[in-house]
Design a protein around this motif. Sequence first.
Motif, PDB file in Angstrom:
ATOM      1  N   TYR A  37      34.962  35.953  39.024  1.00 54.47           N
ATOM      2  CA  TYR A  37      34.416  37.238  39.447  1.00 54.47           C
ATOM      3  C   TYR A  37      34.229  37.364  40.953  1.00 54.47           C
ATOM      4  O   TYR A  37      34.030  38.472  41.458  1.00 54.47           O
ATOM      5  CB  TYR A  37      33.093  37.511  38.720  1.00 54.47           C
ATOM      6  CG  TYR A  37      33.290  37.787  37.251  1.00 54.47           C
ATOM      7  CD1 TYR A  37      33.854  38.983  36.818  1.00 54.47           C
ATOM      8  CD2 TYR A  37      32.953  36.841  36.281  1.00 54.47           C
ATOM      9  CE1 TYR A  37      34.066  39.234  35.473  1.00 54.47           C
ATOM     10  CE2 TYR A  37      33.163  37.083  34.934  1.00 54.47           C
ATOM     11  CZ  TYR A  37      33.727  38.276  34.539  1.00 54.47           C
ATOM     12  OH  TYR A  37      33.947  38.525  33.208  1.00 54.47           O
ATOM     13  N   LYS A  76      36.740  40.965  42.947  1.00 55.26           N
ATOM     14  CA  LYS A  76      35.864  41.664  43.897  1.00 55.26           C
ATOM     15  C   LYS A  76      36.377  43.089  44.118  1.00 55.26           C
ATOM     16  O   LYS A  76      35.592  44.051  44.200  1.00 55.26           O
ATOM     17  CB  LYS A  76      35.840  40.902  45.228  1.00 55.26           C
ATOM     18  CG  LYS A  76      35.082  41.621  46.364  1.00 55.26           C
ATOM     19  CD  LYS A  76      33.623  41.849  46.024  1.00 55.26           C
ATOM     20  CE  LYS A  76      32.781  42.210  47.247  1.00 55.26           C
ATOM     21  NZ  LYS A  76      33.177  43.428  47.953  1.00 55.26           N
ATOM     22  N   HIS A 107      35.358  45.049  41.110  1.00 50.16           N
ATOM     23  CA  HIS A 107      33.921  45.347  41.235  1.00 50.16           C
ATOM     24  C   HIS A 107      33.706  46.548  42.155  1.00 50.16           C
ATOM     25  O   HIS A 107      32.979  47.495  41.809  1.00 50.16           O
ATOM     26  CB  HIS A 107      33.193  44.118  41.791  1.00 50.16           C
ATOM     27  CG  HIS A 107      31.856  44.417  42.385  1.00 50.16           C
ATOM     28  ND1 HIS A 107      30.715  44.558  41.631  1.00 50.16           N
ATOM     29  CD2 HIS A 107      31.476  44.608  43.683  1.00 50.16           C
ATOM     30  CE1 HIS A 107      29.689  44.824  42.421  1.00 50.16           C
ATOM     31  NE2 HIS A 107      30.122  44.868  43.669  1.00 50.16           N
ATOM     32  N   ASP A 108      34.328  46.521  43.316  1.00 52.69           N
ATOM     33  CA  ASP A 108      34.156  47.609  44.288  1.00 52.69           C
ATOM     34  C   ASP A 108      34.651  48.938  43.706  1.00 52.69           C
ATOM     35  O   ASP A 108      34.000  49.979  43.871  1.00 52.69           O
ATOM     36  CB  ASP A 108      34.919  47.303  45.575  1.00 52.69           C
ATOM     37  CG  ASP A 108      34.298  46.148  46.363  1.00 52.69           C
ATOM     38  OD1 ASP A 108      33.104  45.856  46.154  1.00 52.69           O
ATOM     39  OD2 ASP A 108      35.018  45.540  47.179  1.00 52.69           O
ATOM     40  N   SER A 167      24.877  45.532  33.282  1.00 52.47           N
ATOM     41  CA  SER A 167      25.021  44.164  33.772  1.00 52.47           C
ATOM     42  C   SER A 167      24.217  43.238  32.869  1.00 52.47           C
ATOM     43  O   SER A 167      22.994  43.137  32.977  1.00 52.47           O
ATOM     44  CB  SER A 167      24.510  44.066  35.221  1.00 52.47           C
ATOM     45  OG  SER A 167      24.617  42.746  35.698  1.00 52.47           O
ATOM     46  N   SER A 210      30.410  45.370  30.973  1.00 54.95           N
ATOM     47  CA  SER A 210      30.496  44.512  32.150  1.00 54.95           C
ATOM     48  C   SER A 210      31.632  45.006  33.026  1.00 54.95           C
ATOM     49  O   SER A 210      32.293  45.991  32.699  1.00 54.95           O
ATOM     50  CB  SER A 210      30.763  43.042  31.748  1.00 54.95           C
ATOM     51  OG  SER A 210      32.107  42.888  31.314  1.00 54.95           O
ATOM     52  N   GLU A 211      31.864  44.310  34.129  1.00 52.25           N
ATOM     53  CA  GLU A 211      32.964  44.678  35.011  1.00 52.25           C
ATOM     54  C   GLU A 211      34.321  44.315  34.408  1.00 52.25           C
ATOM     55  O   GLU A 211      35.354  44.752  34.900  1.00 52.25           O
ATOM     56  CB  GLU A 211      32.786  43.994  36.371  1.00 52.25           C
ATOM     57  CG  GLU A 211      31.527  44.446  37.091  1.00 52.25           C
ATOM     58  CD  GLU A 211      31.273  43.681  38.377  1.00 52.25           C
ATOM     59  OE1 GLU A 211      32.150  42.901  38.799  1.00 52.25           O
ATOM     60  OE2 GLU A 211      30.196  43.848  38.951  1.00 52.25           O
ATOM     61  N   SER A 212      34.304  43.507  33.368  1.00 54.71           N
ATOM     62  CA  SER A 212      35.538  43.096  32.687  1.00 54.71           C
ATOM     63  C   SER A 212      35.293  43.170  31.182  1.00 54.71           C
ATOM     64  O   SER A 212      35.163  42.163  30.500  1.00 54.71           O
ATOM     65  CB  SER A 212      35.926  41.671  33.116  1.00 54.71           C
ATOM     66  OG  SER A 212      37.128  41.263  32.512  1.00 54.71           O
ATOM     67  N   ASP A 265      29.021  38.604  36.366  1.00 57.24           N
ATOM     68  CA  ASP A 265      29.750  39.630  37.092  1.00 57.24           C
ATOM     69  C   ASP A 265      29.681  39.272  38.576  1.00 57.24           C
ATOM     70  O   ASP A 265      29.088  38.246  38.947  1.00 57.24           O
ATOM     71  CB  ASP A 265      29.179  41.025  36.821  1.00 57.24           C
ATOM     72  CG  ASP A 265      27.679  41.126  37.071  1.00 57.24           C
ATOM     73  OD1 ASP A 265      27.103  40.216  37.709  1.00 57.24           O
ATOM     74  OD2 ASP A 265      27.072  42.120  36.624  1.00 57.24           O
ATOM     75  N   TYR A 266      30.286  40.092  39.412  1.00 56.87           N
ATOM     76  CA  TYR A 266      30.318  39.764  40.836  1.00 56.87           C
ATOM     77  C   TYR A 266      28.915  39.580  41.441  1.00 56.87           C
ATOM     78  O   TYR A 266      28.659  38.558  42.101  1.00 56.87           O
ATOM     79  CB  TYR A 266      31.099  40.818  41.626  1.00 56.87           C
ATOM     80  CG  TYR A 266      31.042  40.560  43.117  1.00 56.87           C
ATOM     81  CD1 TYR A 266      31.842  39.575  43.700  1.00 56.87           C
ATOM     82  CD2 TYR A 266      30.142  41.244  43.931  1.00 56.87           C
ATOM     83  CE1 TYR A 266      31.756  39.294  45.064  1.00 56.87           C
ATOM     84  CE2 TYR A 266      30.050  40.970  45.290  1.00 56.87           C
ATOM     85  CZ  TYR A 266      30.855  40.001  45.846  1.00 56.87           C
ATOM     86  OH  TYR A 266      30.755  39.718  47.185  1.00 56.87           O
ATOM     87  N   TYR A 268      32.110  50.173  41.035  1.00 56.03           N
ATOM     88  CA  TYR A 268      30.844  50.615  41.627  1.00 56.03           C
ATOM     89  C   TYR A 268      31.012  51.905  42.431  1.00 56.03           C
ATOM     90  O   TYR A 268      30.054  52.681  42.575  1.00 56.03           O
ATOM     91  CB  TYR A 268      30.249  49.505  42.499  1.00 56.03           C
ATOM     92  CG  TYR A 268      29.340  48.582  41.724  1.00 56.03           C
ATOM     93  CD1 TYR A 268      27.972  48.547  41.955  1.00 56.03           C
ATOM     94  CD2 TYR A 268      29.855  47.735  40.735  1.00 56.03           C
ATOM     95  CE1 TYR A 268      27.131  47.712  41.238  1.00 56.03           C
ATOM     96  CE2 TYR A 268      29.036  46.894  40.018  1.00 56.03           C
ATOM     97  CZ  TYR A 268      27.672  46.881  40.259  1.00 56.03           C
ATOM     98  OH  TYR A 268      26.834  46.058  39.540  1.00 56.03           O
TER      99      TYR A 268
END
Length: 379
Positions: A164, A170, A173-174, A124, A95-97, A128-129, A177
């Motif tokens: 998130y 955010k 996340h950016d 995912s 995941s993002e975290s 997440d965001y 990605y």
Amino acid sequence: MKVLLVGEYNRSHKFIKEGLVALGHEALVVGLSDGFKKVDVDLEIKHKYSGWFLKKTRTALFKIFKIDLYSNSVKNQILKLKPKLSGYDIVQFISESSFICQPETEKAIFDLLNSWNGKSFLLSCGTDYPSVQYAMEKKFKYSILTPFFENRLAESNFSLGLKYITPAFKALHDHIYNQIDGVISSDLDYYIPLKDHPKHLGMIPHAINTDQIPFSELKIKDKIVIFHGINRNNYYKKGNDVFEAALELIKAKHSEKIEIIRVESVPYATYIKAFDAAHILLDQVFSYDQGYNALEAMAKGKVVFSGAEHEWLEYYGVPEDSIVINALPDAEAIAKKLEWLILNPEELLNISKNAREFVRKEHGHVTCAQQYLDKWQGS
């Protein structure tokens, strides 16, 4: 191929690893043991600040000095494990975290693991965001944020995943990605928000090792046994209150025909064993698709109430109520479906067999692992 699977949620990466190994590849899972669920990982990152006193100390230091002892501990553990976490062809983050750290620490850990290995991907399969933002914009008919919109949960409740969509997460996340080679969704709840994202490589269903999950044909002798497992931390998010209201309705009409097993916040292995005697399992309400607990129960041959929205029916091309029962956020609707099954036990037997075959066909760990290989190598 060598694959590093970073983070764990239920047994997402464990089953992907087993599929990869079956196909002749090397894989390693590094992560937390997913809280009270106690999920096995190959290299466990220890949560050293979970005790009462240490947790209080951690909170106080963060409030005063913005120093998070837990996040620092996780990063230090990763640095010490560098020789074991380097040189992989693929690294995939859960995941993002992945380690539930402060966002700046997650960014630092991501950068380290990304620099030590080859291509990087994101799975995912949890809040997440993209999924939280999609839900916040009320693009779903209902979602994990529905209890929040209905004022049944405070904005501060961590289970909602609202962190998130804060500026710090955010930014994380950016950053992720911008670096990854692609993101893969694991079910419709994450596929829908990501469907048109340029980095989205498509959906691979949750991998399940059905070889490890024996199918047990339902035997209906006297009462229909209904299992309701509760994670108190996610009580409203999972719709446990809706299930409990439905059970009260069905008890009022058919108490002599049913038995209810209720467990709360137990380790994963205990949870899985606890529903062995059940015919029906109540999983979650606010979803379009099934998660791991539902799928493992289905693989065992249980009739599961979970996400099975029209989007899911269309995606897999299956008839309604033939594999899993869609649990709407409506206690009366759930009670009616329960009553239908109680009064028509032959339907339980049919759905049970269909559920096992569906999980074997669509979620088989070797089939899913090959899909991951195809997406990783094609990106």
